[in-house]
Design a protein around this motif. Structure first.
Motif, short mmCIF file in Angstrom:
data_model
loop_
_atom_site.label_atom_id
_atom_site.label_comp_id
_atom_site.label_asym_id
_atom_site.label_seq_id
_atom_site.Cartn_x
_atom_site.Cartn_y
_atom_site.Cartn_z
N GLU A 80 -11.37 22.65 30.21
CA GLU A 80 -11.12 22.17 31.57
C GLU A 80 -10.24 20.92 31.54
O GLU A 80 -10.50 19.99 30.77
CB GLU A 80 -12.45 21.86 32.27
N LYS A 81 -9.22 20.90 32.35
CA LYS A 81 -8.28 19.78 32.35
C LYS A 81 -8.89 18.51 32.94
O LYS A 81 -8.55 17.40 32.52
CB LYS A 81 -7.02 20.16 33.14
N ASN A 82 -9.76 18.66 33.91
CA ASN A 82 -10.30 17.50 34.61
C ASN A 82 -11.73 17.16 34.19
O ASN A 82 -12.56 16.80 35.01
CB ASN A 82 -10.26 17.75 36.12
#
Length: 690
Positions: free
Chosen positions: A377-379
């Motif tokens: 997940e990027k965030n």
């Protein structure tokens, strides 16, 4: 020859020790699995522990003393004749445990169990005896018996316990119980202790002795039985539905070691480290007295379904006579990662007749959502990512400087501490890690990106530990900012978990060092500008732990320096001292420190009811007078009793009281930061006159 003779003597004494126990107590003996586990523990410590200690006569002698202290820290159960008998084991325990022989450990425990049963039975009988206690006698109880002489006779022991009973009754009477109610409470307390004592199993004895042994290596090394291994896993995963507090046993009490940031207990604002839990109750019904309970039994009582309420009866750590009590209701919950996230705010500071805006970022823990990171997940949430975002927001509001607040931050992810340093420096090393084989690993920031290059202050206190100390130490070593507050906790060791065939071992396998080469262990980080110390450093901090590894150094890691405060540190201290010499909140804090220090020296508990009440009233009056001196100096409403203060304190978004002292520390930190800006400008002007 001499060793063999001692060995024979010890074996001869084993049978009499066991035979001394009363008929209604089960004689506990080591099981085969304990013998093998002891060998496994020794092998694991020899191979993996940072501190290399020989299992020899020196350890044997020290281990006996520590074991006796563990079993009878107040010297209120064993007789001198018991101690004399145990001397036969002084230089034999090392040989025994190397062979997996735990007979001596169990024999000593069985003797202690016999003595405890004798005392509890005698105490219950005395409490049931209609003969009244005389609370008019002018006598006292010594509350610190750690170094007292062992009791010689039955008469002396009975007299000691007579005084202990009177002390316990008076404590409960001060907590608004009648004498009869107090006696009933104590009868129930000691009856429960007696019942629980008889439920002990061989596993309990083994874990207790094994932990005395492991803590000989350092205080963070522990053995977990299969049951406690499961409890440890639950705590580490933060899925425990409880109050969010780390607890430990201390004598007969359950002591709060630290609060989990943003946990249910922390949110009440009414609990703090070193408070003692003496009673636990559910939302409805009576509060159960837990004095003398095993720690795991207290924890089981505190746990419960998410959303349910537990009530704790506590003795606050600042209670001078240990008689003041209060009851706190806490809604059980899990600690969400989002609730531990860094938060920002802006404080207004008037300095040299000008108003400034300073950004404050409060970081309660060094966190990272590893699960989200592994999912790609990027965030994903992390301390560094959140702080970088907050810095961007504060810069857009044109703050004149930044304060990183690490007070009460007990640490967390090493990776995050390392990355957070990188937000404030160009590139370079951040921490050194030394392993048992003397190999030193250097970690650092290799990303030239800087999130903030303006004036920086870092606030720490005694409860700032581990990853907090790595961050603060690196900022100080680079001279990137000014460190203010109190000497930090001093937790500079790394632990790892090792599975055993029976339970598991948590052992210290590495040590942290700053890039300057100084260890954060034991000594912690000493601020550039020190504030009055609110916490008792003899009770809280690594240096307060028995057997803590020492402070030492390794070679310095190559790193650069910022202009920093080195050239005007003395002037910074001079300005701070002048500014706070008559500041009401700092004066109040200094008065509290002196008062607590004086109270700590007084180990005499009055057993005369009138004198005890007078002592309590005098302590309450002093607190009210000290608070009113502060409030008068600040032009605030005065109070007539301590209970009035709760209603007058401002609350934060969670409903926690905001103490004036905490805000005063932030204000002064801001002024020190502005001092640094002012002196830096003067320095530049001196070197570049135009």
């Amino acid at each position: 020859m001499l060793k063999g003779l001692r060995n024979s003597l010890a074996l001869c004494l084993l049978t009499p020790l066991v035979a001394l126990a009363t008929a209604d107590i089960t004689q506990l003996r080591p099981e085969a699995v304990h013998q093998q586990t002891m060998k496994d523990i020794i092998s694991s410590l020899n191979v993996g522990h940072y501190n290399k200690i020989n299992v020899d006569d020196t350890l044997s002698s020290g281990l006996l003393d520590k074991y006796l202290s563990e079993l009878d820290s107040s010297r209120s159960y064993f007789f001198q004749k018991d101690i004399n008998d145990f001397e036969a084991y002084r230089y034999e325990i090392d040989d025994s445990i190397l062979a997996g022989n735990l007979d001596s450990a169990f024999a000593i425990y069985n003797r202690q169990q016999k003595r405890v049963v004798e005392r509890l039975s005698w105490t219950i009988d005395r409490l049931k005896d209609p003969t009244p206690f005389n609370f008019e006698l002018n006598e006292t109880l010594d509350t610190d018996r750690e170094n007292a002489q062992w009791v010689n006779s039955q008469e002396e022991m009975n007299n000691l316990w007579r005084k202990r009973i009177k002390s316990a009754i008076l404590n409960l009477m001060l907590a608004d119980k009648s004498e009869q109610e107090a006696k009933a409470t104590l009868i129930k307390r000691y009856s429960n202790q007696l019942k629980r004592l008889k439920q002990n199993k061989s596993e309990d004895v083994f874990q207790r002795f094994a932990n005395v042994f492991t803590k000989y290596f350092d205080p963070h090394t522990s053995y977990f039985s299969p049951r406690n291994s499961e409890n440890f896993k639950i705590n580490m995963s933060l899925s425990l539905e409880g109050i969010g507090a780390v607890l430990q046993s201390e004598n007969e009490f359950t002591k709060i070691v630290r609060l989990v940031p943003a946990g249910p207990a922390d949110k009440t604002g009414q609990l703090k480290p070193a408070d003692l839990i003496v009673g636990v109750g559910q939302e409805n019904g009576e509060i159960e007295d837990v004095v003398g309970w095993r720690l795991d039994d207290v924890v089981d009582l505190i746990r419960g379904p998410k959303g349910s309420v537990v009530r704790l009866e506590i003795i606050p750590s600042d209670s001078e006579d240990k008689a003041g009590r209060k009851t706190i209701s806490i809604k059980r919950n899990t600690v969400a990662l989002e609730e531990q996230a860094a938060q920002k705010r802006i404080i207004d500071v008037t300095y040299n007749n000008k108003d400034y805006k300073l950004g404050v970022i409060d970081i309660p823990a060094f966190y990272i959502d590893f699960a989200a990171l592994q999912r790609g997940e990027k965030n994903y949430k992390s301390t560094t990512r959140d702080v970088e975002k907050l810095i961007t927001e504060l810069k857009s509001e044109a703050v004149d400087g930044l304060i990183i607040d690490l007070r009460n931050n007990g640490g967390g992810s090493l990776r995050e501490a390392n990355d957070l340093v990188g937000l404030f420096i160009d590139r370079g090393p951040t921490v050194q890690i030394k392993f048992p084989n003397n190999h030193i690993e250097i970690q650092g920031d290799f990303n030239p990106k800087i999130a903030y290059n303006g004036p920086l202050a870092v606030v720490v206190n005694r409860l700032s530990a581990s990853a907090s100390e790595i961050f603060a130490g690196a900022i100080q070593d680079y001279q990137r900012g000014v460190i203010v507050g109190n000497q930090t906790f001093g937790k500079g060791t790394v632990q790892t978990l090792q599975a055993l065939q029976h339970g598991q071992l948590k052992l210290t396998n590495a040590k942290f060092y700053r890039i300057s080469g100084e260890s954060t262990q034991h000594k912690g980080v000493v601020p550039d500008i020190s504030f009055p110390e609110a916490y008792d450093t003899t009770e809280i901090g690594e240096s307060a732990l028995d057997g803590a590894l020492p402070w030492d150094t390794v070679p310095q890691a190559r790193h650069g320096f910022y202009k920093g405060i080195a050239s005007f540190k003395d002037e910074l201290n001079k300005r701070h001292t002048l500014r706070t010499s008559n500041q009401p909140d700092f004066n109040f804090l200094r008065e509290q420190i002196v008062r607590q220090s004086e109270a700590k020296k007084d180990n005499s508990f009055p057993l005369n009811e009138i004198k005890l009440l007078a002592k309590r009233d005098q302590a309450d009056k002093w607190q009210v007078d000290a608070e009113n001196r502060r409030r008068l100096a600040k032009g605030q409403q005065l109070i007539t009793k301590l209970a009035d203060l709760e209603a007058l304190l401002k609350k934060d978004e969670e409903g926690r009281p905001i103490t004036a002292g905490s805000e005063a520390i932030l204000q002064e930190s801001g002024k020190i930061l502005l001092d640094m800006v002012d002196l830096t400008k003067q320095l530049i002007t001196t070197y570049n006159p135009q």
